[in-house]
Structure formats: structure tokens, C-alpha cells
Design a protein around this motif. Structure first.
Motif, PDB file in Angstrom:
ATOM      1  N   ALA A 173       0.832  -1.205   0.000  1.00  0.00           N
ATOM      2  CA  ALA A 173       0.000   0.000   0.000  1.00  0.00           C
ATOM      3  C   ALA A 173       0.864   1.250   0.000  1.00  0.00           C
ATOM      4  CB  ALA A 173      -0.924  -0.004   1.216  1.00  0.00           C
ATOM      5  N   MET A 174       1.940   1.248   0.769  1.00  0.00           N
ATOM      6  CA  MET A 174       2.817   2.416   0.829  1.00  0.00           C
ATOM      7  C   MET A 174       3.467   2.682  -0.526  1.00  0.00           C
ATOM      8  SD  MET A 174       2.434   3.729   3.718  1.00  0.00           S
ATOM      9  CE  MET A 174       3.663   4.974   3.387  1.00  0.00           C
ATOM     10  N   ALA A 175       3.877   1.618  -1.207  1.00  0.00           N
ATOM     11  CA  ALA A 175       4.473   1.796  -2.529  1.00  0.00           C
ATOM     12  C   ALA A 175       3.462   2.394  -3.507  1.00  0.00           C
ATOM     13  CB  ALA A 175       4.989   0.458  -3.051  1.00  0.00           C
ATOM     14  N   GLU A 176       2.210   2.007  -3.350  1.00  0.00           N
ATOM     15  CA  GLU A 176       1.166   2.504  -4.247  1.00  0.00           C
ATOM     16  C   GLU A 176       0.894   3.984  -4.036  1.00  0.00           C
ATOM     17  OE1 GLU A 176      -1.904   1.707  -7.226  1.00  0.00           O
ATOM     18  OE2 GLU A 176      -0.076   0.684  -6.568  1.00  0.00           O
ATOM     19  N   VAL A 177       0.907   4.444  -2.774  1.00  0.00           N
ATOM     20  CA  VAL A 177       0.550   5.835  -2.496  1.00  0.00           C
ATOM     21  C   VAL A 177       1.750   6.775  -2.506  1.00  0.00           C
ATOM     22  CG1 VAL A 177      -1.423   5.098  -1.118  1.00  0.00           C
ATOM     23  CG2 VAL A 177       0.736   5.621   0.034  1.00  0.00           C
ATOM     24  N   ALA A 178       2.971   6.235  -2.557  1.00  0.00           N
ATOM     25  CA  ALA A 178       4.166   7.092  -2.490  1.00  0.00           C
ATOM     26  C   ALA A 178       4.164   8.211  -3.533  1.00  0.00           C
ATOM     27  CB  ALA A 178       5.424   6.241  -2.609  1.00  0.00           C
ATOM     28  N   PRO A 179       3.785   7.938  -4.793  1.00  0.00           N
ATOM     29  CA  PRO A 179       3.816   9.032  -5.783  1.00  0.00           C
ATOM     30  C   PRO A 179       2.797  10.134  -5.523  1.00  0.00           C
ATOM     31  CG  PRO A 179       3.805   6.861  -6.856  1.00  0.00           C
ATOM     32  CD  PRO A 179       3.456   6.637  -5.413  1.00  0.00           C
ATOM     33  N   VAL A 180       1.773   9.843  -4.726  1.00  0.00           N
ATOM     34  CA  VAL A 180       0.736  10.847  -4.461  1.00  0.00           C
ATOM     35  C   VAL A 180       0.631  11.116  -2.963  1.00  0.00           C
ATOM     36  CG1 VAL A 180      -0.634  10.406  -6.534  1.00  0.00           C
ATOM     37  CG2 VAL A 180      -1.004   8.994  -4.507  1.00  0.00           C
ATOM     38  N   SER A 181       1.761  11.082  -2.277  1.00  0.00           N
ATOM     39  CA  SER A 181       1.761  11.204  -0.819  1.00  0.00           C
ATOM     40  C   SER A 181       1.139  12.508  -0.340  1.00  0.00           C
ATOM     41  CB  SER A 181       3.192  11.087  -0.283  1.00  0.00           C
ATOM     42  OG  SER A 181       4.030  12.059  -0.895  1.00  0.00           O
ATOM     43  N   ASP A 182       1.347  13.585  -1.101  1.00  0.00           N
ATOM     44  CA  ASP A 182       0.748  14.868  -0.722  1.00  0.00           C
ATOM     45  C   ASP A 182      -0.774  14.788  -0.698  1.00  0.00           C
ATOM     46  OD1 ASP A 182       2.460  16.752   0.100  1.00  0.00           O
ATOM     47  OD2 ASP A 182       2.527  17.891  -1.774  1.00  0.00           O
ATOM     48  N   LYS A 183      -1.327  14.147  -1.737  1.00  0.00           N
ATOM     49  CA  LYS A 183      -2.778  14.022  -1.805  1.00  0.00           C
ATOM     50  C   LYS A 183      -3.316  13.130  -0.683  1.00  0.00           C
ATOM     51  CE  LYS A 183      -3.127  14.721  -6.816  1.00  0.00           C
ATOM     52  NZ  LYS A 183      -3.548  14.111  -8.101  1.00  0.00           N
ATOM     53  N   VAL A 184      -2.553  12.093  -0.346  1.00  0.00           N
ATOM     54  CA  VAL A 184      -2.988  11.191   0.720  1.00  0.00           C
ATOM     55  C   VAL A 184      -3.096  11.930   2.046  1.00  0.00           C
ATOM     56  CG1 VAL A 184      -2.392   9.125   2.052  1.00  0.00           C
ATOM     57  CG2 VAL A 184      -2.017   9.159  -0.411  1.00  0.00           C
ATOM     58  N   THR A 185      -2.065  12.699   2.381  1.00  0.00           N
ATOM     59  CA  THR A 185      -2.091  13.393   3.669  1.00  0.00           C
ATOM     60  C   THR A 185      -3.157  14.485   3.685  1.00  0.00           C
ATOM     61  OG1 THR A 185      -0.234  14.726   2.867  1.00  0.00           O
ATOM     62  CG2 THR A 185       0.296  12.877   4.291  1.00  0.00           C
ATOM     63  N   SER A 186      -3.319  15.204   2.570  1.00  0.00           N
ATOM     64  CA  SER A 186      -4.357  16.229   2.516  1.00  0.00           C
ATOM     65  C   SER A 186      -5.747  15.609   2.671  1.00  0.00           C
ATOM     66  CB  SER A 186      -4.285  17.001   1.194  1.00  0.00           C
ATOM     67  OG  SER A 186      -3.091  17.741   1.111  1.00  0.00           O
ATOM     68  N   TYR A 187      -5.961  14.498   1.994  1.00  0.00           N
ATOM     69  CA  TYR A 187      -7.259  13.835   2.060  1.00  0.00           C
ATOM     70  C   TYR A 187      -7.520  13.286   3.466  1.00  0.00           C
ATOM     71  CZ  TYR A 187     -11.167  10.870   0.576  1.00  0.00           C
ATOM     72  OH  TYR A 187     -12.398  10.283   0.431  1.00  0.00           O
ATOM     73  N   PHE A 188      -6.469  12.772   4.099  1.00  0.00           N
ATOM     74  CA  PHE A 188      -6.608  12.269   5.469  1.00  0.00           C
ATOM     75  C   PHE A 188      -7.116  13.365   6.399  1.00  0.00           C
ATOM     76  CE2 PHE A 188      -4.361  12.453   9.576  1.00  0.00           C
ATOM     77  CZ  PHE A 188      -5.058  11.457  10.252  1.00  0.00           C
ATOM     78  N   TYR A 189      -6.484  14.549   6.338  1.00  0.00           N
ATOM     79  CA  TYR A 189      -6.913  15.637   7.217  1.00  0.00           C
ATOM     80  C   TYR A 189      -8.300  16.148   6.833  1.00  0.00           C
ATOM     81  CZ  TYR A 189      -2.493  15.861   9.643  1.00  0.00           C
ATOM     82  OH  TYR A 189      -1.415  15.553  10.429  1.00  0.00           O
TER      83      TYR A 189
END
Length: 533
Positions: A173-189
Motif C-alpha cells: 500500500a505504501m508503494a502505491e501511495v508514495a507518488p501521491v503522498s501529498d494528496k494522501v495526507t491532505s485527504y486524510f486531514y
């Protein structure tokens, strides 16, 4: 001292929010909702609710279709100064190699007291944050059973990244989201603040550094998912450190739910019920260890200390030595660090190393370098004066002297990284040991050797101490290269403190000179990830 990835360098993460959740409720003011994403979270299937054991709970309701998401936070340009190791991660995050009976299981509810009773030192900006202490209850991880073998389709990934089945799934899962890590953290918050708007006021007004720290925590967790010894130590420090934010056990389920919701959206190509269950188990373990550590710490220490600035010594235009008097005894070890909060920037903490061994008068000193757009560092250097009150978190860090051996000490300090090195030298002297101590003090220019006189006086007093100043512009070589040239050092224990680049090259240079990795001590999050230690 203030550093990007080490408690003792310039402008990093020591530590700071460096975890999954670093709230501190301030009932007096609610900052603007400036974190999240400009796009309202698109609600799909929500993960199984994560809730404290023994508490009834239905899965929280999804945000209404017309509910606006928090706007994207404007960047303040502030570097992540000071580690937050314990919130900074100086160590990796969660481990979970076993499966729980149900992914809905989470940490038991325990609460930690918010801090010490107000004293004469309690400043007005801080007084309103005090709340009545609550009793902590014992918590245990739910009974677990072995996980099933991964599906056939996952065999290749498991072979490529050896580890437990959960570790394989989490790393995928981490490898999959690494290229879009900014979007992941923004979406989390965005998920967190839309579903749980009452939690927004617990976070700093500016969320840019907080989001970076969350990403680092996730990466560290994935890297060390099977290294339980390291993870437990890190998470216990993190749990103790989070007491100062007012974190309670009931906050963890909301954070875990939204974290998994964000991962499932951006790892949709590989996401599966098995992967979701692995993340739930990992997060359950994380929160359990943190809650247990906080509950145990509550029995012996306050969540924070108030401290009065007693001296403020400007050594250069951007470096100050700040000495404070805590309102209660503050136990720590030479080489450790703490987190500081100023009254001018509530709920923003940065990590700084202690610049001396414990003193009989109880005073604590810190070397602080003001960095561009650094809120805390600039406040401490250019605004703090004797009589001002700051807050201190608990001590943390493992860069301490082992007094059970007589090995020599090789100490390498760059910039304000000389602060914990000085504390280590004082510690050896106070123990009456005559073991060889070799100090390399690095700086870009001779102007940056702001504490060289102190180190040379120590050298004159103690014949077992040798101090060498390495100035980049004069020596035409980097500090680690100079250290290597004076080797070999295979009989020494090594200590590194400084900017992250110096830590990285220093670790490599010391390994090349024959020092085993387990005898190289530093408190840099990025290096722990890179080294897999």
C-alpha cells in the motif's frame, strides 16, 4: 537546537508532531480550518470503525454531500525545525505481524492528565489549557491469532519484500501511495476534520509541517513494520510525548478510521479486505502501545513543565543560548532532547537538545539557531527574554553514554549540534572516567564556531579530551571526511549530532572506518529509516 531531522541541527523535525495524531485542545481560540484539501472528500465505502475496546460504537456517519471540506492550508514557509521525536520520530512506527479476530478492534480507552497544576509560573496564554486530570486505566492488546497466508497473487511481492503477511500488505500500500503522498495526507486531514470537526482546534493553525510529519511516520512504519524492538521503543516515546497535546484514548479511533479511508482511496488499485485488515491491526497495535506508555508515564511525570527564561545569550546574530528554570524537577540524561512551545505560537512544538549535563541548580540550556520562516526558533532567538515562560515536553532520545564500558567516545557535532556533544563531555567528566573522548566540531565558517571557547576550556581541564575544529571553507573538506582521515575509530563508540546531510555522510564514513552500526548513536529520523535500524 533546531534541526530538520535531528534534535540538534538546524531547521528540521526533531521531533515535533511526528506521529499519527498530535492534538492539543485549546478552548480559548479555534484556529481557522486551514488544513485539508480543496476538494471535498469523495465518500466511498468506509472502513470498519476502529473504536476503544469495551465501548459501544457504530461506524461514524459520512459527511453530508453538501458538507464543505476544510480548505487547503496555505503554506507558511516554516521549515520543520526541531525534531519531534518523540513526536519526531527518532524511531520507526507501528508493528503488527498478527491478525486480530476483527478489524473493528482498537485501543482501550485510557486518558492522560493534561499537565501539572498551575503554579506562579503559569503564564496567561497557557493557563486556559489546563484541564482536570483523569484516571488512567490499564490497557492490553486484544487476543490475536495467526494471519492466513496471502493470496496467490501476492506471492511475488511477499518474496520481493520478505516479512510477515501484514508487512507485505502494508508495504504494498505504501508503494502505491508514495507518488501521491501529498494528496494522501491532505485527504486524510480533510476526512478527519469533516467527520470530526471538533478535533480541528486541537491542531496547529498551520498544517504544512504537521502533514510532512505524518508522511514520515507512515514511511517509517512501513519500513520497520516487523522490527518490534525498535517500534515499541519509538511508540512508547511517542505516546509519552503526546500527553502534552492532551491526546486521549478516544481520539485514536477517529484518526485510524480516516487514515485507512485515505489509504484505501489512493491505493485503490491494490486495496483489498485483507490489506485493510492488516492496516487496522497495525494501527491497533500502534495506538495500544502509545496508550499504555502514556498511562504508565502519567503515574510518574507531568505531561509538561513550565519553565522561565533566566538568561538569553546571543552568540551570533542568529544563534542564542537560552537557559530556563523549570517549575518542577526535570529529570533527563546528557545527550537527550526535549520539545519546546512558546507562548507566541501555541500548539507548535519544536525539539531541542540539552546543552549541558544535568545541573545541581536544575537549570536547562538550549542552543537555538533562527532559521528562515522558523516560528519557534525565531521567537526563541529574537523575541524571548528573561522572565518569559515557555513549556517543555518530556525528555527523549537514546544518544546517551554507556557508563558500563570503557570504550573511547568519538563525538561529531555540526553547527548547533555541538550542544548535546558538550553535554556528553560534561557527563563523562562528572562520572570521573578517564576514557578517551575525541570531539570534532564542524562549521561552515569560523564565525559559526560560536561555542569553541567553551569546548577548548573543557579540553584544558580534562587531559582525556581532544577537541578539533573543522571549518569547511578552510579545510576544503566536509566534516565526515575529516573525521575519517583521523581514524581508525573501530575501538570507539560514535555520537553524531547536526544537520541531516552531515548525519547521513557521517554514518557512512564511520561505518567505512570500522565502527559497527550498533555503536553509532544519533537521533535522526531519516537516518533510522535509511539504515533500517
Amino acid at each position: 537546537m533546531d534541526a530538520p531531522t535531528t534534535t540538534s541541527a538546524d531547521n528540521g523535525t526533531s521531533g515535533g508532531g511526528g506521529g499519527w495524531f498530535t492534538p492539543r485542545k485549546n478552548p480559548t481560540t479555534a484556529p481557522e480550518s486551514d488544513a485539508g484539501t480543496a476538494d471535498r472528500p469523495a465518500e466511498g465505502r468506509r472502513p470498519a470503525a476502529i473504536r476503544p475496546v469495551g465501548r459501544p460504537g457504530a461506524a461514524p456517519e459520512a459527511p453530508a454531500a453538501d458538507t464543505p471540506a476544510p480548505p487547503t492550508g496555505a503554506s507558511t514557509g516554516e521549515p520543520d525545525q526541531g525534531r519531534e521525536a518523540p513526536e519526531a520520530i527518532t524511531r520507526p512506527a507501528p508493528a503488527a505481524a498478527q491478525h486480530a479476530p476483527s478489524p473493528a478492534v482498537s485501543s482501550p480507552a485510557t486518558a492522560t492528565s493534561p499537565g501539572p497544576v498551575p503554579t506562579a509560573l503559569t503564564p496567561a496564554p497557557f493557563a486556559s489549557t489546563l484541564a482536570p486530570p483523569t484516571a488512567a486505566s490499564e490497557a492490553r492488546v486484544p487476543a490475536q491469532r495467526p494471519s492466513p497466508a496471502p493470496p496467490a497473487a501476492e506471492t511475488t511481492a511477499a518474496t520481493a519484500a520478505p516479512g510477515s503477511p501484514d508487512a507485505v500488505l502494508i508495504r504494498r500500500a505504501m508503494a502505491e501511495v508514495a507518488p501521491v503522498s501529498d494528496k494522501v495526507t491532505s485527504y486524510f486531514y480533510a476526512l478527519l476534520f469533516v467527520r470530526h470537526p471538533d478535533l480541528r482546534s486541537l491542531f496547529p493553525a498551520a498544517m504544512d509541517t504537521q502533514r510532512d510529519r505524518l508522511l514520515r511516520a507512515l514511511l517509517t512504519a512501513a519500513e520497520h513494520i516487523d522490527n518490534k524492538d525498535v517500534l515499541v521503543d519509538y511508540l512508547q516515546n511517542l505516546g509519552r510525548g503526546h500527553r502534552k497535546y492532551g491526546t486521549r484514548a478516544e481520539h485514536y479511533p477517529a484518526v485510524g478510521e480516516c487514515l485507512i479511508g485515505a489509504l484505501s482511496k489512493y491505493a485503490a488499485g491494490v486495496w483489498s479486505p485483507e490489506m485493510e485488515a492488516a492496516w487496522v491491526r497495525a494501527y491497533t497495535t500502534i495506538s495500544q502501545v502509545m496508550i499504555d506508555a502514556a498511562a504508565a508515564d502519567e503515574l510518574r511525570a507531568p505531561a509538561w513543565w513550565y519553565a522561565e527564561v533566566v538568561t538569553h545569550d546571543m552568540r551570533t546574530p542568529d544563534v542564542a543560548v537560552v537557559t530556563v528554570r523549570p517549575d518542577q524537577p526535570y529529570p533527563f540524561l546528557a545527550g537527550q532532547y526535549t520539545s519546546l512551545e512558546t507562548p507566541w505560537w501555541p500548539r507548535i512544538w519544536r525539539h531541542y537538545s540539552f546543552a549541558s549535563a544535568p545541573r545541581s541548580d536544575g537549570l536547562l540550556s538550549f542552543h537555538v539557531k533562527a532559521v528562515p520562516a522558523g516560528w519557534v526558533s525565531n521567537a526563541l532567538v529574537h523575541r524571548a527574554r528573561p522572565g518569559d515562560i515557555i513549556r517543555l515536553g518530556p525528555p527523549a532520545g537514546s544518544m546517551t553514554v554507556d557508563h558500563t564500558t570503557d570504550s573511547g567516545l568519538l563525538c561529531v557535532g555540526g553547527g548547533t549540534g555541538i550542544a548535546p556533544i558538550k553535554a556528553l563531555v560534561e557527563d563523562v567528566a562528572e562520572h570521573g572516567e578517564r576514557r578517551s573522548v575525541e570531539v570534532f566540531y564542524g562549521a561552515r565558517t569560523d564565525h559559526d564556531l560560536y561555542d569553541i571557547d567553551t569546548m577548548l576550556r573543557l579540553q584544558q581541564t580534562h587531559p582525556w579530551l581532544s577537541v578539533r575544529a573543522i571549518i569547511d571553507q578552510q579545510a576544503h573538506q566536509q566534516l565526515p571526511d575529516a573525521v575519517r582521515a583521523y581514524g581508525p575509530w573501530n575501538e570507539f563508540d560514535a555520537y553524531l549530532s547536526g544537520p541531516p546531510g552531515m548525519i547521513r555522510s557521517g554514518v557512512n564514513a564511520l561505518r567505512d572506518s570500522g565502527i559497527p552500526s550498533d555503536r553509532i548513536r544519533h537521533d535522526s529520523v531519516e537516518e533510522l529509516v535509511a539504515a533500517g535500524s
